[in-house]
Design a protein around this motif. Structure first.
Motif, PDB file in Angstrom:
ATOM      1  N   TYR A   1      43.874  50.550  35.275  1.00 17.30           N
ATOM      2  CA  TYR A   1      41.595  51.045  35.005  1.00 17.30           C
ATOM      3  C   TYR A   1      41.305  50.248  37.134  1.00 17.30           C
ATOM      4  CZ  TYR A   1      37.250  50.388  34.168  1.00 17.30           C
ATOM      5  OH  TYR A   1      36.012  50.495  33.746  1.00 17.30           O
ATOM      6  N   HIS A   2      40.109  50.728  37.982  1.00 17.06           N
ATOM      7  CA  HIS A   2      40.201  49.586  38.614  1.00 17.06           C
ATOM      8  C   HIS A   2      38.380  49.701  38.076  1.00 17.06           C
ATOM      9  CE1 HIS A   2      43.557  49.902  40.679  1.00 17.06           C
ATOM     10  NE2 HIS A   2      44.030  50.849  40.389  1.00 17.06           N
ATOM     11  N   GLY A   3      38.157  50.020  37.426  1.00 24.30           N
ATOM     12  CA  GLY A   3      36.759  50.418  37.229  1.00 24.30           C
ATOM     13  C   GLY A   3      35.693  50.999  37.198  1.00 24.30           C
TER      14      GLY A   3
ATOM     15  N   GLU B   1      46.276  47.647  41.355  1.00 24.86           N
ATOM     16  CA  GLU B   1      46.854  46.106  41.465  1.00 24.86           C
ATOM     17  C   GLU B   1      48.025  45.586  41.749  1.00 24.86           C
ATOM     18  OE1 GLU B   1      45.139  44.967  37.004  1.00 24.86           O
ATOM     19  OE2 GLU B   1      45.602  46.876  36.674  1.00 24.86           O
TER      20      GLU B   1
ATOM     21  N   SER C   1      30.144  43.987  42.234  1.00 23.73           N
ATOM     22  CA  SER C   1      31.593  44.151  41.180  1.00 23.73           C
ATOM     23  C   SER C   1      32.404  44.653  41.736  1.00 23.73           C
ATOM     24  CB  SER C   1      31.315  45.477  40.206  1.00 23.73           C
ATOM     25  OG  SER C   1      30.808  46.106  40.391  1.00 23.73           O
ATOM     26  N   ALA C   2      33.606  44.446  41.059  1.00 21.03           N
ATOM     27  CA  ALA C   2      35.230  45.003  41.733  1.00 21.03           C
ATOM     28  C   ALA C   2      34.683  46.396  41.682  1.00 21.03           C
ATOM     29  CB  ALA C   2      36.519  44.193  40.477  1.00 21.03           C
ATOM     30  N   SER C   3      34.293  47.101  40.977  1.00 22.39           N
ATOM     31  CA  SER C   3      34.315  48.297  41.235  1.00 22.39           C
ATOM     32  C   SER C   3      33.270  48.857  42.298  1.00 22.39           C
ATOM     33  CB  SER C   3      33.289  49.225  39.989  1.00 22.39           C
ATOM     34  OG  SER C   3      33.135  48.513  38.954  1.00 22.39           O
TER      35      SER C   3
ATOM     36  N   ASP D   1      44.167  45.494  44.305  1.00 16.69           N
ATOM     37  CA  ASP D   1      43.201  45.180  43.600  1.00 16.69           C
ATOM     38  C   ASP D   1      43.951  43.720  43.019  1.00 16.69           C
ATOM     39  OD1 ASP D   1      41.420  44.350  41.078  1.00 16.69           O
ATOM     40  OD2 ASP D   1      41.001  46.775  40.813  1.00 16.69           O
TER      41      ASP D   1
ATOM     42  N   ASN E   1      35.610  48.258  45.182  1.00 17.05           N
ATOM     43  CA  ASN E   1      37.598  48.950  44.931  1.00 17.05           C
ATOM     44  C   ASN E   1      36.199  50.801  45.698  1.00 17.05           C
ATOM     45  OD1 ASN E   1      39.365  48.396  44.685  1.00 17.05           O
ATOM     46  ND2 ASN E   1      38.328  48.309  41.901  1.00 17.05           N
TER      47      ASN E   1
ATOM     48  N   ASN F   1      46.291  47.094  32.978  1.00 16.89           N
ATOM     49  CA  ASN F   1      45.227  47.517  31.640  1.00 16.89           C
ATOM     50  C   ASN F   1      45.934  47.988  31.119  1.00 16.89           C
ATOM     51  OD1 ASN F   1      42.397  46.038  32.751  1.00 16.89           O
ATOM     52  ND2 ASN F   1      43.161  46.760  34.759  1.00 16.89           N
TER      53      ASN F   1
ATOM     54  N   THR G   1      41.539  42.053  41.010  1.00 17.14           N
ATOM     55  CA  THR G   1      40.708  41.030  40.239  1.00 17.14           C
ATOM     56  C   THR G   1      41.551  40.996  38.802  1.00 17.14           C
ATOM     57  OG1 THR G   1      39.594  42.903  40.293  1.00 17.14           O
ATOM     58  CG2 THR G   1      38.264  42.739  39.084  1.00 17.14           C
ATOM     59  N   HIS G   2      42.650  41.568  38.090  1.00 15.24           N
ATOM     60  CA  HIS G   2      42.998  40.414  37.131  1.00 15.24           C
ATOM     61  C   HIS G   2      44.284  39.885  37.383  1.00 15.24           C
ATOM     62  CE1 HIS G   2      41.705  43.169  33.769  1.00 15.24           C
ATOM     63  NE2 HIS G   2      40.869  42.486  33.563  1.00 15.24           N
TER      64      HIS G   2
ATOM     65  N   LYS H   1      35.263  39.512  39.549  1.00 20.12           N
ATOM     66  CA  LYS H   1      34.564  38.977  37.755  1.00 20.12           C
ATOM     67  C   LYS H   1      34.813  37.849  38.221  1.00 20.12           C
ATOM     68  CE  LYS H   1      37.083  42.569  35.235  1.00 20.12           C
ATOM     69  NZ  LYS H   1      37.886  43.133  33.985  1.00 20.12           N
TER      70      LYS H   1
HETATM   71  N1  PMP Z   1      39.386  46.534  38.476  1.00 22.27           N
HETATM   72  C1  PMP Z   1      40.418  46.277  37.677  1.00 22.27           C
HETATM   73  C2  PMP Z   1      41.968  45.602  38.208  1.00 22.27           C
HETATM   74  C3  PMP Z   1      40.294  46.124  36.505  1.00 22.27           C
HETATM   75  O1  PMP Z   1      40.859  45.521  35.970  1.00 22.27           O
HETATM   76  C4  PMP Z   1      37.788  46.128  36.525  1.00 22.27           C
HETATM   77  C5  PMP Z   1      37.557  45.869  34.700  1.00 22.27           C
HETATM   78  N2  PMP Z   1      38.731  45.564  33.778  1.00 22.27           N
HETATM   79  C6  PMP Z   1      37.765  46.498  37.754  1.00 22.27           C
HETATM   80  C7  PMP Z   1      38.374  46.551  38.423  1.00 22.27           C
HETATM   81  C8  PMP Z   1      36.492  46.607  37.683  1.00 22.27           C
HETATM   82  O2  PMP Z   1      35.342  44.970  37.675  1.00 22.27           O
HETATM   83  P1  PMP Z   1      34.047  45.606  37.384  1.00 22.27           P
HETATM   84  O3  PMP Z   1      33.684  46.206  35.406  1.00 22.27           O
HETATM   85  O4  PMP Z   1      33.598  43.784  37.145  1.00 22.27           O
HETATM   86  O5  PMP Z   1      33.449  46.135  38.298  1.00 22.27           O
END
Ligand code: PMP
Length: 461
Positions: A169-171, A228, A141-143, A261, A146, A233, A263-264, A288
């Motif tokens: 928000y980074h998870g 980001e 996962s991205a969490s 990050d 990170n 977020n 992810t988005h 994601k």
């Molecule tokens: N980084 C960012 C920028 C996110 O927006 C999110 C989730 N919205 C995450 C990390 C975490 O992703 P995950 O819940 O899939 O670990």
């Protein structure tokens, strides 16, 4: 200054009540499923993230559209144009043939063997080629990615703190669960602090505030900045001109690692915001969407950062059985299924040509929203980061989280979300974001814009 609503509260509340009644009528089966779900699930559904739906319960999905696309049908038979796309996890669209093929082919051979397969070399090289960082590792996962980057940053710098921007928000990352409130560090969204010493291990400043960033970094105790490249977020907040240059210069000057990050913001283009804008992160996170909806993420390291990591966590010969644990994981990270699907996604789904189409559709969406807002004379606007669009109920683009907090109209956001859902258009809950995928067509965009026009008319009264 006190918050001034752009739509009278009585109207918002009356509309909300009517929409909730309509939702209850037209989503009765989903309601039954959610009631039944209370028996076994901690929060009624398999993940607590699935419970926060302003209609009163989540939709239960029957089928994504076949063939491939950005539509699905719920158990009550309602059809949707899907701009939520699993809050980016579904950014490849539903049922892409290349994803289905890779999934079924690899599942037959073996999904999780804790061994690399022949897809590994291609995927690693493609990650390097696309995003520009030479060394990669997969997580689930991205969490997770990170958290791994934070761990590595602390290992190589020997410093305790992680700096994030307010509204981030980074998870599920303890260090990032903070925001700035009245100039002091506080828990983001009143999240439980969980016994974690945020005041010692986190630092938080406003996005686009270079003097505050400089003060925080000069303290010399920040291992990394986790950011980001454009905030997505908490409203969408663009970096001010020169902000990324200052961020890179100050992190370098203070020996702080820069973790970007994406992810988005992968919505910006095939190489993310980093490639579009020539950023030079020390570490890079993508999650994601990268494996077509299979839980997966990746982090990349610059050559210099990798050299530093190998100093503390050496690349020992595999026969040296005492080599240290890395301290980040996952048994299923980079498993055969993930890598097979990632290859399909990177070679056949999230291609440069697909991004070209997605960007045109997102522009059509944003321009349609802005045209209807302008015609109605409302002080709102839509903002766009590549294939991602968000409607904000304020006149001016926010520069930071304080601007968002001052102008944010949570009731109206919730109403928009439900109003659209009742008209067959799904946008992301929590922040009203819309994403176009390679399977999105003008039909979905025009359905959204027509429903939004109705919403504007009703808000005007
Ligand atoms: N980084 C960012 C920028 C996110 O927006 C999110 C989730 N919205 C995450 C990390 C975490 O992703 P995950 O819940 O899939 O670990």
């Amino acid at each position: 200054p006190t918050f001034e609503p752009t739509v009278p509260r009585e109207r918002v509340q009356a509309l909300m009540q009517a929409e909730q009644e309509r939702y209850a009528r037209t989503h009765a089966r989903s309601g039954e499923r959610f009631a039944q779900g209370q028996q076994a699930w901690l929060y009624g559904a398999p993940s607590h993230w699935m419970r926060r739906w302003i209609g009163g319960w989540p939709l239960y999905v029957q089928d994504a559209q076949l063939p491939y696309g950005a539509r699905f049908v719920d158990v009550d038979g309602n059809g949707y144009a899907d701009f939520c796309l699993g809050d980016t996890g579904g950014m490849c669209g539903h049922g892409h043939p290349a994803v289905v093929e890779a999934l079924t082919r690899q599942a037959r051979v073996g999904s999780s063997l804790m061994l690399p397969t022949d897809d590994a070399a291609w995927v690693g090289e493609e990650l390097s080629r696309r995003f520009g960082l030479p060394y990669w590792n997969l997580t689930t996962s991205a969490s997770d990615a990170n958290r791994a980057c934070i761990r590595l940053a602390r290992m190589v710098t020997g410093r305790p703190r992680v700096l994030v921007f307010s509204g981030c928000y980074h998870g599920s990352v303890e260090e990032a669960h903070v925001e700035l409130r009245d100039g002091a560090i506080a828990m983001r969204n009143d999240i439980h602090p969980n016994g974690f010493p945020h005041d010692r291990l986190s630092a938080v400043v406003e996005f686009n505030d270079v003097p505050a960033l400089e003060r925080a970094l000069r303290a010399g105790d920040v291992a990394c900045v986790l950011a980001e490249p454009a905030m997505t977020n908490y409203g969408m907040i663009a970096p001010a001109p020169g902000f990324h240059d200052a961020l890179r210069r100050l992190t370098r000057e203070t020996g702080t690692l820069l973790v970007i990050d994406e992810t988005h913001t992968i919505s910006s283009g095939p190489g993310g915001y980093t490639r579009e804008h020539g950023l030079e992160p020390d570490m890079f996170v993508i999650g994601k969407a990268i494996a077509g909806g299979i839980p997966a993420a990746a982090f990349g390291l610059s050559a210099e950062t990798a050299e530093r990591v190998w100093q503390v966590l050496p690349k020992l010969h595999p026969t040296k059985r005492q080599s240290a644990h890395a301290g980040f994981g996952g048994t299923l990270a980079g498993n055969a299924l993930t890598v097979a699907v990632m290859r399909a996604v990177l070679s056949q789904v999230l291609t440069p040509e697909a991004f070209d189409r997605m960007l045109v559709l997102a522009r059509r969406l944003a321009e349609g929203v802005n045209a209807r807002i302008a015609a109605a004379g409302l002080p709102w606007h839509a903002t766009q980061v590549g294939a991602r669009v968000e409607t904000l109920f304020c006149a001016d683009a926010p520069r930071n989280a304080s601007d968002v907090r001052r102008t944010r109209d949570g009731e109206l956001e919730a109403l928009l979300h439900l109003y659209m859902m009742n008209r067959g258009v799904l946008i992301t809950p929590f922040h009203n974001m819309m994403l176009c995928c390679p399977g999105t067509t003008e039909r979905e965009v025009d359905e959204h814009n027509a429903a939004f026009a109705e919403f504007v008319r009703e808000c005007k009264g």
